[in-house]
Motif scaffolding. Sequence first.
Motif, mmCIF file in Angstrom:
data_model
loop_
_atom_site.group_PDB
_atom_site.id
_atom_site.type_symbol
_atom_site.label_atom_id
_atom_site.label_comp_id
_atom_site.label_asym_id
_atom_site.label_seq_id
_atom_site.Cartn_x
_atom_site.Cartn_y
_atom_site.Cartn_z
ATOM 1 N N GLU A 12 0.867 -1.182 0.000
ATOM 2 C CA GLU A 12 0.000 0.000 0.000
ATOM 3 C C GLU A 12 0.903 1.231 0.000
ATOM 4 O OE1 GLU A 12 -1.907 1.594 3.680
ATOM 5 O OE2 GLU A 12 -3.727 0.996 2.637
ATOM 6 N N TYR B 247 -5.280 3.670 0.192
ATOM 7 C CA TYR B 247 -6.017 2.802 1.099
ATOM 8 C C TYR B 247 -6.294 1.436 0.498
ATOM 9 C CZ TYR B 247 -6.607 7.152 3.542
ATOM 10 O OH TYR B 247 -6.355 8.332 4.187
ATOM 11 N N PHE C 124 -4.475 -2.091 -0.819
ATOM 12 C CA PHE C 124 -3.299 -2.934 -0.978
ATOM 13 C C PHE C 124 -3.338 -3.525 -2.376
ATOM 14 C CE2 PHE C 124 -3.075 -2.735 3.590
ATOM 15 C CZ PHE C 124 -1.722 -2.881 3.862
ATOM 16 N N THR D 64 12.378 -7.103 2.912
ATOM 17 C CA THR D 64 11.342 -7.163 3.938
ATOM 18 C C THR D 64 11.174 -8.591 4.468
ATOM 19 O OG1 THR D 64 10.223 -5.282 2.928
ATOM 20 C CG2 THR D 64 8.930 -6.613 4.440
ATOM 21 N N GLY E 175 1.188 -7.347 8.761
ATOM 22 C CA GLY E 175 1.533 -6.118 8.037
ATOM 23 C C GLY E 175 2.644 -5.362 8.736
ATOM 24 N N VAL E 176 3.558 -4.811 7.953
ATOM 25 C CA VAL E 176 4.669 -4.017 8.469
ATOM 26 C C VAL E 176 4.801 -2.748 7.636
ATOM 27 C CG1 VAL E 176 5.941 -6.026 9.353
ATOM 28 C CG2 VAL E 176 6.392 -5.212 7.034
ATOM 29 N N LYS E 177 5.467 -1.760 8.187
ATOM 30 C CA LYS E 177 5.714 -0.510 7.461
ATOM 31 C C LYS E 177 7.204 -0.431 7.137
ATOM 32 C CE LYS E 177 4.438 4.251 7.363
ATOM 33 N NZ LYS E 177 3.392 5.138 7.786
ATOM 34 N N GLU F 238 7.955 4.006 4.322
ATOM 35 C CA GLU F 238 6.664 4.689 4.145
ATOM 36 C C GLU F 238 5.650 3.873 3.343
ATOM 37 O OE1 GLU F 238 5.939 7.522 5.838
ATOM 38 O OE2 GLU F 238 7.939 7.234 6.675
ATOM 39 N N ASN G 142 3.228 0.301 3.378
ATOM 40 C CA ASN G 142 2.669 -0.768 4.192
ATOM 41 C C ASN G 142 2.703 -2.046 3.369
ATOM 42 O OD1 ASN G 142 1.887 0.732 6.578
ATOM 43 N ND2 ASN G 142 0.408 1.723 5.238
ATOM 44 N N ARG H 9 2.111 -6.306 3.408
ATOM 45 C CA ARG H 9 1.567 -7.473 4.106
ATOM 46 C C ARG H 9 1.490 -8.633 3.128
ATOM 47 N NH1 ARG H 9 -4.744 -5.890 5.018
ATOM 48 N NH2 ARG H 9 -5.317 -5.922 2.819
#
Length: 123
Positions: free
Chosen positions: A13, A18, A20, A49, A61-63, A66, A68, A70
């Motif tokens: 994302e 908003y 994914f 990641t 989910g991780v950031k 900047e 997102n 998952r």
Amino acid sequence: MAKIGRIFEASIEEAGDYIFTPSGVIILMESGDFQIYSESARHNLLRRTCMRYAWDQLVDGVKVDELNIRIRDITADLRRRLDSENEWTTDEILKTWYEQNPRQLFFLRRYSSSPSHTNMPPL
């Protein structure tokens, strides 16, 4: 050969968005090794990641940078579509997943139609 354990669809994302968007498929072997099939622009981000976070964290989910990120376990969905052991190959997995939504999974097209990928060994 290593046996496939789980298969994930990776989604990213963008900041301020908003939705994914599917950006890759990750095939996790029972040995813990994995392969990522994605847009070339996203491959290194997804690899980095996956190396940094546990699979359970990625499902939640991780950031990162900047963005997102998952993953969603699609193993059961693919097992229903590919019920024969002979079909449980990387080629068939990628082709089958691509065919269920080619517009969003455009990055898998080359695994669905390219003759050069028909000789990939089964996992």
